[in-house]
Design a protein around this motif. Structure first.
Motif, PDB file in Angstrom:
ATOM      1  N   LEU A   1       0.826  -1.202   0.000  1.00 25.95           N
ATOM      2  CA  LEU A   1       0.000   0.000   0.000  1.00 25.95           C
ATOM      3  C   LEU A   1       0.867   1.262   0.000  1.00 25.95           C
ATOM      4  O   LEU A   1       0.553   2.261  -0.667  1.00 25.95           O
ATOM      5  CB  LEU A   1      -0.928   0.002   1.225  1.00 25.95           C
TER       6      LEU A   1
ATOM      7  N   GLN B   1       2.178   1.785  -3.482  1.00 26.95           N
ATOM      8  CA  GLN B   1       1.158   2.262  -4.412  1.00 26.95           C
ATOM      9  C   GLN B   1       0.829   3.737  -4.182  1.00 26.95           C
ATOM     10  O   GLN B   1       0.604   4.496  -5.129  1.00 26.95           O
ATOM     11  CB  GLN B   1      -0.115   1.425  -4.270  1.00 26.95           C
ATOM     12  N   ASN B   2       0.782   4.120  -2.909  1.00 25.94           N
ATOM     13  CA  ASN B   2       0.336   5.477  -2.589  1.00 25.94           C
ATOM     14  C   ASN B   2       1.470   6.498  -2.531  1.00 25.94           C
ATOM     15  O   ASN B   2       1.232   7.703  -2.680  1.00 25.94           O
ATOM     16  CB  ASN B   2      -0.409   5.475  -1.254  1.00 25.94           C
TER      17      ASN B   2
ATOM     18  N   TRP C   1       8.458   5.824  -1.029  1.00 25.37           N
ATOM     19  CA  TRP C   1       7.877   4.772  -0.187  1.00 25.37           C
ATOM     20  C   TRP C   1       8.948   4.050   0.657  1.00 25.37           C
ATOM     21  O   TRP C   1       8.687   3.619   1.784  1.00 25.37           O
ATOM     22  CB  TRP C   1       7.109   3.752  -1.037  1.00 25.37           C
TER      23      TRP C   1
END
Length: 724
Positions: free
Chosen positions: A629, A632-633, A638
């Motif tokens: 997640l 992806q975000n 990340w």
């Protein structure tokens, strides 16, 4: 005996005993509201009831029948419907086979009957109890025989008759038989020495005051821990943030639920004639202790076994399970059963208490020094007598006791011993008594200080009028250790008396002869077994080895002491064990050790695979889902944002790999141990498996510390160890 004589006896009995029992029955079935003195011993067919039959001497069949009928009437008046011979096999617990009083009356009904033959002797299966090869599976016959020196009692609806347990071929298969032999041997050896001081002495009694430590855990939490359920201890579990660091549990206010349990245990104990005196919180959280007033050793040991059964039964009624395992929780104190051991004559003299005059002090020193000499001579055997799979976690583990048997004397007695080495043998012995010590407050009177301090690191400590054998484990039968101690002291006293007799025959004065024989013993024990320092220190371990004391740490190897030449000589000379019995008991000790350790290995391995690894994988999957997640975000940064997750994933993966590897290694070690046919070799292999189990535990405990709390499948220490 005529029928009319029997009716007279039974008529008197019914009027004096049975009617009283019926009147008390309603009060005794529930927790009494009255004073303990009003119901103490109400469920005991006491020795005073047997005095008129001269029980202790062999009973003829007719007299045994009368006693049995009297017991039956008394028991039925208290609601008993069954009878059992209650004995103490080498399982470490107690055993019983219940028989109903009823027999067919020949007219489609039944009558209640219990005869002398059933009272005196019964026949359980001897091959199914641990016996060390004395009884094969197809050789099942064994016998229990009534021990009339320990009172008959009622447990629930059953009349329990304390008994010895022997094989068809006569060997002892229990704790009680050799214990009684050792107590007799000690009395037989001590009486001739006592008669040097008082010709009126006919018997020397051994006394025992045990201190029973135990843990309580909530029943529901216990059921959720397969390791507790199957082994009695936690095989894994990270330490709680708070445990015993503050010492706030020790002697603190007893939790209300625990106090209610203790009250019920005490009430049940009082009914059984057990003089429970002390109760308190122990050092570790959820750990407690009880202790009775001291009693004759055989009776006291029976009472300890009885109260442990009572505690197991009553704990469930209060939503608890009682743990007698010596180390149910890592990182906090384990549980022992200190044995306060003393000797006294039938004339009322305490042999291990300083006397009131020079003659009394000489008698005291005679027994004091010879006890120390026996402990020195058989220190390795005494350690073996308290060794077990459970006690292995206490011995030498920075809590009493160390894995070296030494004796603490205290400053006063050490100085007395050193003076006696130097002074002429004709010198009168003086021993300082208690001293008054003020604390500077007018309203507080002087405190009387004993002539010896206490040393909690000493496994065998003199405490003023007795020795405290601190090394006995919580789950142990006290008779195991005290049989060895009693036999060792009996042997030593016998040899000492012979040396005194020889000196007197050579023309020496009796008192000087005694001192001349004591002096070399004093020098020897002061140089070897007497130690008042820190028994936990590394320096003491080296010093003990230099002194020649046994420093063996391997439990299976400790057991070898039982069949050493000196031990065989000890036990055969005193008549406590035959060589065959010693060899059989060693087999039992090795087998019991192996079985307990290998059960732990099996449980730990399966819990690792079926409980721990799935929980770790589930947590790892949760972290990976979160990581995806984040990717992806937050595609640009990340990795920096999810550094914690990535670190945890790597740590979790490493621990899971380590746990799986150690579980496989443990399984292989267990399989090898189980394939060993020789009992000693199997025990050594099991001991190696226990080391791997500890390594497996380290990985599991580390995984517990980082795994999401709601995913961990087992109640944690912080939940198990604190009762609200």
């Amino acid at each position: 005996m005529s029928r009319i004589d029997f009716e007279v006896i039974m008529g008197h009995f019914r009027s004096s005993v049975v009617q009283d029992a019926f009147k008390k029955k309603a009060r005794e079935t529930d927790t009494p509201a009255g004073r303990p003195s009003e119901y103490f011993g109400s469920l005991v067919f006491g020795l005073n009831k047997l005095k008129k039959y001269n029980v202790g001497a062999p009973l003829d069949a007719a007299k045994a029948d009368i006693v049995a009928r009297e017991m039956k009437e008394w028991a039925m008046a208290h609601g008993a419907t069954h009878v059992t011979h209650w004995f103490q096999p080498l399982t470490g617990g107690t055993a019983e086979k219940h028989d109903a009083f009823i027999i067919p009356d020949g007219s489609d009904g039944v009558i209640e009957q219990f005869d002398g033959k059933s009272l005196v002797q019964q026949e359980p299966d001897a091959s199914s109890f641990p016996n060390g090869g004395i009884r094969a599976t197809f050789e099942a016959r064994g016998y229990t025989a009534w021990d009339p020196s320990s009172p008959v009692f009622i447990q629930d609806d059953t009349l329990c008759i304390p008994s010895v347990f022997i094989s068809y071929t006569g060997e002892a298969l229990d704790y009680k038989t050799p214990f009684k032999k050792a107590l007799k041997a000690l009395s037989d050896a001590a009486v001739p020495i006592c008669r040097l001081f008082d010709p009126a002495v006919n018997r020397v009694n051994t006394y025992l005051g045990w201190e029973q430590e135990y843990f309580l855990v909530d029943e529901d939490l216990f059921a959720a821990r397969p390791d507790l359920l199957l082994t009695g201890r936690t095989l894994m579990g990270h330490s709680s943030s708070k445990n015993q660091q503050l010492g706030d549990h020790y002697f603190g206010a007893i939790p209300s639920r625990v106090a209610a349990f203790m009250k019920d245990v005490e009430t049940a104990g009082y009914k059984l004639g057990i003089p429970l005196k002390t109760r308190h919180n122990e050092v570790a959280p959820n750990q407690f202790e009880m202790a009775p007033v001291y009693e004759e050793a055989n009776l006291s040991n029976d009472h300890n076994q009885m109260i442990m059964n009572v505690m197991n039964r009553l704990a469930r009624k209060h939503g608890f399970v009682v743990l007698f395992h010596e180390k149910p929780f890592a990182g906090i104190n384990g549980s022992g059963k200190h044995n306060n051991w003393s000797l006294g004559t039938d004339t009322g003299v305490q042999l291990l208490a300083p006397g009131k005059d020079a003659k009394g002090n000489l008698q005291f020193m005679t027994f004091f020094v010879n006890v120390l000499a026996a402990v020195q001579r058989h220190n390795g055997l005494l350690k073996a007598s308290v060794a077990s799979a459970g006690n292995a976690h206490r011995l030498g583990a920075q809590e009493a006791p160390p894995a070296i048997i030494s004796a603490f004397l205290g400053q006063t007695m050490t100085e007395v011993m050193r003076r006696l080495q130097e002074l002429p043998s004709s010198t009168s012995i003086e021993i300082t008594g208690k001293r008054g010590r003020g604390i500077g407050l007018v309203e507080i009177p002087e405190i009387f200080v004993d002539n010896t301090d206490r040393n909690r690191t000493s496994p065998f400590a003199f405490t003023g009028n007795r020795f405290e054998f601190r090394a006995v484990g919580s789950s142990a039968n006290c008779a195991g250790a005290l049989t060895v101690l009693s036999a060792a002291v009996a042997q030593q006293l016998t040899e000492f008396k012979a040396s005194v007799d020889k000196a007197v025959a050579g023309g020496a004065n009796l008192e000087e002869a005694i001192m001349d024989c004591l002096k070399p013993l004093i020098s020897s024990v002061l140089d070897t077994v007497c130690f008042d320092g820190n028994g936990y220190s590394e320096e003491w371990k080296k010093e003990a080895a230099r002194r020649g004391l046994d420093t063996e740490n391997s439990i299976p190897r400790m057991f070898c002491q039982f069949t050493s030449p000196s031990s065989v000589e000890l036990f055969t000379q005193t008549g406590v064990y035959s060589r065959k019995e010693l060899e059989a008991r060693n087999e039992v000790k090795w087998e019991t050790y192996s079985k307990k350790v290998l059960i732990e290995a099996r449980v730990a391995g399966r819990m690792a695979v079926n409980h721990i690894i799935p929980a770790g994988v589930k947590y790892q999957s949760r972290l990976l889902d979160n990581l995806n997640l984040m990717r992806q975000n937050f595609p640009d940064n990340w990795q920096s944002l999810a550094s914690t997750q990535m670190s945890l994933i790597k740590e979790c993966s490493g621990l899971l790999s380590d746990i799986r590897g150690k579980a496989d290694e443990l399984d292989a070690a267990r399989g090898y141990a189980e394939s060993c046919e020789n009992a000693f070799e199997k025990a050594l292999a099991a001991e190696k498996a226990s080391v791997i189990l500890q390594e497996l535990r380290k990985g599991i405990d580390s995984l517990e510390e980082i795994t999401d709390n709601d995913l961990w499948p087992l109640p944690k220490y912080r939940e198990l160890l604190f009762i609200s």
